[in-house]
Structures are given as C-alpha cells and as structure tokens.
Design a protein around this motif. Structure first.
Motif, PDB file in Angstrom:
ATOM      1  N   MET A  74       0.827  -1.196   0.000  1.00 54.71           N
ATOM      2  CA  MET A  74       0.000   0.000   0.000  1.00 54.71           C
ATOM      3  C   MET A  74       0.864   1.250   0.000  1.00 54.71           C
ATOM      4  O   MET A  74       1.831   1.327   0.748  1.00 54.71           O
ATOM      5  CB  MET A  74      -0.921   0.003   1.226  1.00 54.71           C
ATOM      6  N   ARG A  75       0.445   2.240  -0.807  1.00 52.67           N
ATOM      7  CA  ARG A  75       1.237   3.447  -0.885  1.00 52.67           C
ATOM      8  C   ARG A  75       1.048   4.325   0.344  1.00 52.67           C
ATOM      9  O   ARG A  75       1.939   5.077   0.717  1.00 52.67           O
ATOM     10  CB  ARG A  75       0.867   4.225  -2.145  1.00 52.67           C
ATOM     11  N   ASP A  76      -0.138   4.302   0.955  1.00 46.88           N
ATOM     12  CA  ASP A  76      -0.430   5.151   2.097  1.00 46.88           C
ATOM     13  C   ASP A  76      -0.136   4.393   3.386  1.00 46.88           C
ATOM     14  O   ASP A  76      -0.855   3.450   3.729  1.00 46.88           O
ATOM     15  CB  ASP A  76      -1.895   5.579   2.046  1.00 46.88           C
ATOM     16  N   PRO A  77       0.909   4.787   4.125  1.00 47.25           N
ATOM     17  CA  PRO A  77       1.223   4.057   5.360  1.00 47.25           C
ATOM     18  C   PRO A  77       0.097   4.115   6.383  1.00 47.25           C
ATOM     19  O   PRO A  77      -0.085   3.168   7.153  1.00 47.25           O
ATOM     20  CB  PRO A  77       2.489   4.770   5.877  1.00 47.25           C
ATOM     21  N   ARG A  78      -0.651   5.218   6.406  1.00 38.68           N
ATOM     22  CA  ARG A  78      -1.744   5.309   7.381  1.00 38.68           C
ATOM     23  C   ARG A  78      -2.814   4.266   7.106  1.00 38.68           C
ATOM     24  O   ARG A  78      -3.478   3.790   8.031  1.00 38.68           O
ATOM     25  CB  ARG A  78      -2.366   6.707   7.349  1.00 38.68           C
ATOM     26  N   ARG A  79      -2.990   3.916   5.844  1.00 45.31           N
ATOM     27  CA  ARG A  79      -3.958   2.862   5.531  1.00 45.31           C
ATOM     28  C   ARG A  79      -3.502   1.542   6.139  1.00 45.31           C
ATOM     29  O   ARG A  79      -4.325   0.756   6.622  1.00 45.31           O
ATOM     30  CB  ARG A  79      -4.124   2.742   4.020  1.00 45.31           C
ATOM     31  N   VAL A  80      -2.204   1.297   6.107  1.00 44.45           N
ATOM     32  CA  VAL A  80      -1.675   0.082   6.744  1.00 44.45           C
ATOM     33  C   VAL A  80      -1.986   0.102   8.234  1.00 44.45           C
ATOM     34  O   VAL A  80      -2.402  -0.909   8.816  1.00 44.45           O
ATOM     35  CB  VAL A  80      -0.156  -0.031   6.507  1.00 44.45           C
ATOM     36  N   THR A  81      -1.777   1.264   8.875  1.00 44.24           N
ATOM     37  CA  THR A  81      -2.073   1.392  10.306  1.00 44.24           C
ATOM     38  C   THR A  81      -3.535   1.111  10.595  1.00 44.24           C
ATOM     39  O   THR A  81      -3.874   0.362  11.526  1.00 44.24           O
ATOM     40  CB  THR A  81      -1.701   2.806  10.795  1.00 44.24           C
ATOM     41  N   HIS A  82      -4.413   1.700   9.804  1.00 40.07           N
ATOM     42  CA  HIS A  82      -5.848   1.521  10.046  1.00 40.07           C
ATOM     43  C   HIS A  82      -6.289   0.087   9.761  1.00 40.07           C
ATOM     44  O   HIS A  82      -7.116  -0.471  10.501  1.00 40.07           O
ATOM     45  CB  HIS A  82      -6.636   2.514   9.184  1.00 40.07           C
ATOM     46  N   VAL A  83      -5.745  -0.524   8.714  1.00 36.36           N
ATOM     47  CA  VAL A  83      -6.080  -1.920   8.421  1.00 36.36           C
ATOM     48  C   VAL A  83      -5.584  -2.825   9.550  1.00 36.36           C
ATOM     49  O   VAL A  83      -6.282  -3.761   9.969  1.00 36.36           O
ATOM     50  CB  VAL A  83      -5.480  -2.347   7.070  1.00 36.36           C
ATOM     51  N   ALA A  84      -4.379  -2.535  10.066  1.00 38.35           N
ATOM     52  CA  ALA A  84      -3.849  -3.336  11.180  1.00 38.35           C
ATOM     53  C   ALA A  84      -4.763  -3.236  12.398  1.00 38.35           C
ATOM     54  O   ALA A  84      -5.044  -4.241  13.063  1.00 38.35           O
ATOM     55  CB  ALA A  84      -2.439  -2.877  11.534  1.00 38.35           C
ATOM     56  N   ALA A  85      -5.244  -2.015  12.699  1.00 38.58           N
ATOM     57  CA  ALA A  85      -6.148  -1.839  13.833  1.00 38.58           C
ATOM     58  C   ALA A  85      -7.453  -2.603  13.613  1.00 38.58           C
ATOM     59  O   ALA A  85      -7.966  -3.261  14.531  1.00 38.58           O
ATOM     60  CB  ALA A  85      -6.436  -0.360  14.051  1.00 38.58           C
ATOM     61  N   LEU A  86      -7.994  -2.539  12.394  1.00 42.34           N
ATOM     62  CA  LEU A  86      -9.233  -3.268  12.092  1.00 42.34           C
ATOM     63  C   LEU A  86      -9.029  -4.775  12.225  1.00 42.34           C
ATOM     64  O   LEU A  86      -9.899  -5.489  12.742  1.00 42.34           O
ATOM     65  CB  LEU A  86      -9.710  -2.916  10.687  1.00 42.34           C
ATOM     66  N   VAL A  87      -7.876  -5.261  11.764  1.00 46.81           N
ATOM     67  CA  VAL A  87      -7.566  -6.685  11.925  1.00 46.81           C
ATOM     68  C   VAL A  87      -7.509  -7.045  13.406  1.00 46.81           C
ATOM     69  O   VAL A  87      -8.007  -8.093  13.832  1.00 46.81           O
ATOM     70  CB  VAL A  87      -6.237  -7.030  11.224  1.00 46.81           C
ATOM     71  N   GLY A  88      -6.907  -6.160  14.204  1.00 45.52           N
ATOM     72  CA  GLY A  88      -6.840  -6.404  15.642  1.00 45.52           C
ATOM     73  C   GLY A  88      -8.215  -6.484  16.277  1.00 45.52           C
ATOM     74  O   GLY A  88      -8.488  -7.371  17.101  1.00 45.52           O
ATOM     75  N   TYR A  89      -9.113  -5.558  15.893  1.00 45.05           N
ATOM     76  CA  TYR A  89     -10.486  -5.614  16.422  1.00 45.05           C
ATOM     77  C   TYR A  89     -11.192  -6.891  15.966  1.00 45.05           C
ATOM     78  O   TYR A  89     -11.940  -7.517  16.740  1.00 45.05           O
ATOM     79  CB  TYR A  89     -11.274  -4.388  15.962  1.00 45.05           C
ATOM     80  N   GLY A  90     -10.962  -7.279  14.704  1.00 45.25           N
ATOM     81  CA  GLY A  90     -11.562  -8.510  14.208  1.00 45.25           C
ATOM     82  C   GLY A  90     -11.082  -9.726  14.978  1.00 45.25           C
ATOM     83  O   GLY A  90     -11.872 -10.616  15.327  1.00 45.25           O
TER      84      GLY A  90
END
Length: 217
Positions: free
Chosen positions: A1-17
């Motif tokens: 992913m080009r946007d590092p913040r998207r990686v951060t947000h996806v990681a957080a969503l994975v954690g909640y999942g």
C-alpha cells in the motif's frame, strides 16, 4: 500500500476482528481486572481489554503522533518527514497487532506452554526495529518521534546526522534481537532484548553527546 496510514488503520481493524473472533471462540471471561457493583455482583473487565486494548492503542498512537508531528518545527521538508513518521507508525502497528494475535492465541489455549510465542514475539520485535531503523534517517525535526533535543530540533543538519547514526544502532540491535530469538537456545535467546535494550540506549546517548561536541567544535 502506498499510504502508510492505511496500513495502520487496516492493522487496527484486523486487531479488532481478532478480538471479536476470540470472544466468539470462547475467550474466558474471568480475566483480571474486575470490580464489584454496589449490588455485590463481580464484573470481569479483562476479556474485553484483552480483545480490544491493543488495537485501540494503535489508533491512539497514530492520532497522537500525527497531531504532534504537524506542529511547526521545520517548514522545509515537512511533507517527507510526515511520511516517514506515518511509515514508522505503520510498522509499529503491524508489530502490536502481531503481539495481540499471539496474546489471544495464548489465552485461548492454542499454544500450550507458549514456547513459540516466546520466540516469535522477540523475532517480530527485531524485524520491526530493523524496519524502523531504516526509516529514522528519513525523518525531519518534529515533536512526535526521534531524538528531540534543543540542538537537533534547531539544526536540521544535526538532526539528520544524529538520526542516521540512530538508524544504524536500531538496525544493528534489531538484527541481534531477531537472530537471538531464532538461533540462541532458550531461555537466553528471547531475553536478549533485556541486554540489547540498555546497550542501544547507551549508544544513542553517546551518539547525541558526540553530535553535541562536534557542533561546539
């Protein structure tokens, strides 16, 4: 992913999942801490904390560091410095969610004895340190992340020299931690961070002292 913040947000969503799945799969409820209601009922708080605390910490770190990094310190190169901070936070977020997964697996009883966790978590930490160390030279003077002294914040060249050296120290420390987790026998290998951490801090301190003496010279 080009946007590092998207990686951060996806990681957080994975954690909640993962937290929701752990609760669904039978994460035990009697996990400290707990509190007693005025009616005398015992309420356990540990299960929701174990399920959702670390992903929430990822989002809080992202918001706080981004807010601090936007405060004016060095107008030149502010965009590239912000991108480096976002990339560092993304790598930390992936590590935290990895630890989150390991903790939930242990609480669910999927890792009897927790032997692999003892090695995998230090390995993830070492790889994260290597990745973060590679990004430190790309940062610019900011109030969020880095070695923030009066000299480094006021002199961009001093900041760059200091964080280039800090990057070398962090990468070298990460390599030692990762290799120790993989190759050094238990229980010494996974505990090498207890030795490497203080050594790295001393190295950072000596690096700052050296830059200060070079500036005065």
């Amino acid at each position: 992913m080009r946007d590092p913040r998207r990686v951060t947000h996806v990681a957080a969503l994975v954690g909640y999942g993962l937290g929701l799945l752990a609760l669904y799969w039978g994460l035990r409820t009697e996990i400290p801490p707990s509190w007693t209601t005025p009616q005398g009922d015992l309420r356990w708080l540990g299960a929701p904390m174990a399920a959702f605390l670390l992903p929430t910490a990822v989002l809080v770190i992202d918001v706080l560091l981004r807010g601090l990094s936007r405060r004016p310190v060095d107008l030149h190169g502010a965009a590239s410095g912000l991108a480096a901070i976002d990339a560092i936070v993304a790598r930390v977020a992936v590590f935290v969610v990895g630890v989150h997964a390991a903790v939930l697996a242990g609480l669910l009883g999927w890792v009897p004895g927790g032997v692999w966790v003892v090695r995998v978590v230090p390995l993830m930490l070492g790889l994260t340190m290597v990745s973060v160390g590679n990004l430190l030279p790309r940062t610019r003077p900011n109030l969020a992340l880095g070695i923030r002294t009066q000299r480094t914040l006021s002199d961009r060249a001093c900041w760059n020299r200091t964080h280039r050296g800090a990057g070398y120290v962090t990468v070298a420390s990460g390599v030692v931690v990762a290799l120790s987790a993989l190759a050094v026998p238990m229980p010494i290998g996974p505990r090498m961070i207890q030795l490497i951490g203080p050594i790295a801090l001393v190295g950072m301190w000596l690096l700052v002292r050296r830059q200060g003496r070079a500036l005065h010279a």
